[in-house]
Design a protein around this motif. Sequence first.
Motif, short mmCIF file in Angstrom:
data_model
loop_
_atom_site.label_atom_id
_atom_site.label_comp_id
_atom_site.label_asym_id
_atom_site.label_seq_id
_atom_site.Cartn_x
_atom_site.Cartn_y
_atom_site.Cartn_z
N LYS A 126 0.82 -1.22 0.00
CA LYS A 126 0.00 0.00 0.00
C LYS A 126 0.85 1.27 0.00
CE LYS A 126 -4.12 -1.95 2.04
NZ LYS A 126 -5.12 -1.89 3.09
N GLU A 127 2.08 1.17 0.49
CA GLU A 127 2.98 2.33 0.47
C GLU A 127 3.73 2.42 -0.86
OE1 GLU A 127 4.56 2.80 5.00
OE2 GLU A 127 5.03 0.88 3.99
N VAL A 128 4.19 1.31 -1.37
CA VAL A 128 5.05 1.30 -2.55
C VAL A 128 4.28 1.46 -3.85
CG1 VAL A 128 6.61 -0.18 -3.89
CG2 VAL A 128 6.84 -0.07 -1.41
N PHE A 129 3.15 0.78 -3.97
CA PHE A 129 2.43 0.76 -5.24
C PHE A 129 2.04 2.16 -5.74
CE2 PHE A 129 -1.25 0.12 -7.99
CZ PHE A 129 -0.72 -0.77 -8.90
N PRO A 130 1.39 3.00 -4.91
CA PRO A 130 1.03 4.34 -5.41
C PRO A 130 2.26 5.18 -5.78
CG PRO A 130 -0.03 3.91 -3.29
CD PRO A 130 0.90 2.78 -3.56
N ILE A 131 3.34 5.02 -5.05
CA ILE A 131 4.56 5.76 -5.36
C ILE A 131 5.06 5.38 -6.75
CG2 ILE A 131 7.00 6.06 -4.76
CD1 ILE A 131 6.14 5.68 -1.80
N ALA A 132 5.08 4.08 -7.03
CA ALA A 132 5.56 3.61 -8.33
C ALA A 132 4.69 4.14 -9.46
CB ALA A 132 5.59 2.08 -8.34
N VAL A 133 3.37 4.05 -9.29
CA VAL A 133 2.45 4.52 -10.34
C VAL A 133 2.60 6.03 -10.54
CG1 VAL A 133 0.01 4.78 -10.97
CG2 VAL A 133 0.82 2.64 -9.96
N LYS A 134 2.66 6.78 -9.46
CA LYS A 134 2.78 8.25 -9.57
C LYS A 134 4.12 8.66 -10.17
CE LYS A 134 -0.51 9.25 -5.91
NZ LYS A 134 -0.72 9.68 -4.53
N ASN A 135 5.20 7.97 -9.83
CA ASN A 135 6.51 8.29 -10.41
C ASN A 135 6.52 8.02 -11.91
OD1 ASN A 135 7.43 9.05 -7.91
ND2 ASN A 135 8.71 7.25 -7.60
N LEU A 136 5.93 6.92 -12.32
CA LEU A 136 5.87 6.61 -13.75
C LEU A 136 4.97 7.62 -14.47
CD1 LEU A 136 6.85 4.75 -15.98
CD2 LEU A 136 4.89 3.28 -15.51
N ALA A 137 3.87 8.00 -13.84
CA ALA A 137 2.97 8.99 -14.45
C ALA A 137 3.65 10.36 -14.58
CB ALA A 137 1.69 9.11 -13.63
N ALA A 138 4.44 10.73 -13.58
CA ALA A 138 5.17 12.00 -13.66
C ALA A 138 6.15 11.97 -14.84
CB ALA A 138 5.90 12.28 -12.35
N ALA A 139 6.82 10.85 -15.02
CA ALA A 139 7.75 10.71 -16.14
C ALA A 139 6.97 10.77 -17.47
CB ALA A 139 8.54 9.41 -16.03
N ALA A 140 5.83 10.08 -17.54
CA ALA A 140 5.02 10.09 -18.76
C ALA A 140 4.57 11.51 -19.09
CB ALA A 140 3.82 9.16 -18.60
N ASP A 141 4.21 12.27 -18.07
CA ASP A 141 3.83 13.67 -18.29
C ASP A 141 5.00 14.49 -18.84
OD1 ASP A 141 1.16 13.41 -17.55
OD2 ASP A 141 1.53 13.95 -15.45
N ARG A 142 6.20 14.17 -18.38
CA ARG A 142 7.39 14.86 -18.90
C ARG A 142 7.65 14.49 -20.36
NH1 ARG A 142 12.34 13.35 -17.37
NH2 ARG A 142 11.77 11.61 -16.04
N TYR A 143 7.39 13.23 -20.70
CA TYR A 143 7.72 12.73 -22.03
C TYR A 143 6.74 13.19 -23.11
CZ TYR A 143 10.66 9.45 -19.37
OH TYR A 143 11.57 8.89 -18.53
N LYS A 144 5.47 13.39 -22.74
CA LYS A 144 4.46 13.70 -23.75
C LYS A 144 4.80 14.91 -24.61
CE LYS A 144 0.65 12.55 -21.09
NZ LYS A 144 -0.79 12.52 -20.81
N PRO A 145 5.13 16.08 -24.02
CA PRO A 145 5.44 17.23 -24.89
C PRO A 145 6.68 16.99 -25.75
CG PRO A 145 5.51 17.87 -22.55
CD PRO A 145 5.13 16.44 -22.61
N LEU A 146 7.65 16.27 -25.21
CA LEU A 146 8.87 15.97 -25.99
C LEU A 146 8.52 15.11 -27.20
CD1 LEU A 146 11.22 15.01 -23.00
CD2 LEU A 146 11.05 17.23 -24.13
N LEU A 147 7.68 14.12 -26.98
CA LEU A 147 7.29 13.21 -28.06
C LEU A 147 6.40 13.91 -29.09
CD1 LEU A 147 6.62 10.16 -25.76
CD2 LEU A 147 8.37 10.25 -27.56
#
Length: 185
Positions: free
Chosen positions: A128-149
């Motif tokens: 319950k502690e790790v899972f949301p962190i992993a999803v949010k970290n990946l989502a933050a990276a995806a948000d960074r990548y979208k404008p670049l792509l």
Amino acid sequence: MIFRKLIFFILSIVVVIAIAGQAHAQRRDYLTDSEADIVRDSQQLDHRVNTLVKIIDRRFSALGIDPKAPVVKKDKTDWGPEPTGTRPELLGDIKALLQKAIDDIDNIAERPELMVTDVTERKPKTFKEVFPIAVKNLAAAADRYKPLLQAEAAKTTDRIQTGLIANILELCDEITASVSRLPGN
């Protein structure tokens, strides 16, 4: 006559095996050897996702694109030589790495009891502690990548690269949408 057919059959098998061997040898691995070792060592989900994001950032840098990664404390990890490849190969790497991160998250979501915890921590984190962190970290990276792509898609006329970028953008959209499905959001 039978002897000729037998020789033809044997030669056909040898040619098929040779072609299959060459095709297998030409496949590209989306991780360098050093990166594969680091991913193997990153067992806890949030650490693994952060590792995969760092590797994706390295691919963007190899493409000559600044991934605008957040500044973190000095990383003493030996990531090995910078990744190389053609633009389609590096874009394919990015797609494969994002898919791997998604798959890792999905696997743990389906079977949380299989999650590996970092035993070096005083009090290992729970699912319950790790899972949301992993999803949010990946989502933050995806948000960074979208404008670049999106900027890269606007610049390229190559159909292969355009298709790869579109696939990566779909993965990024899937990732950012997953945050809303987290408990408490």
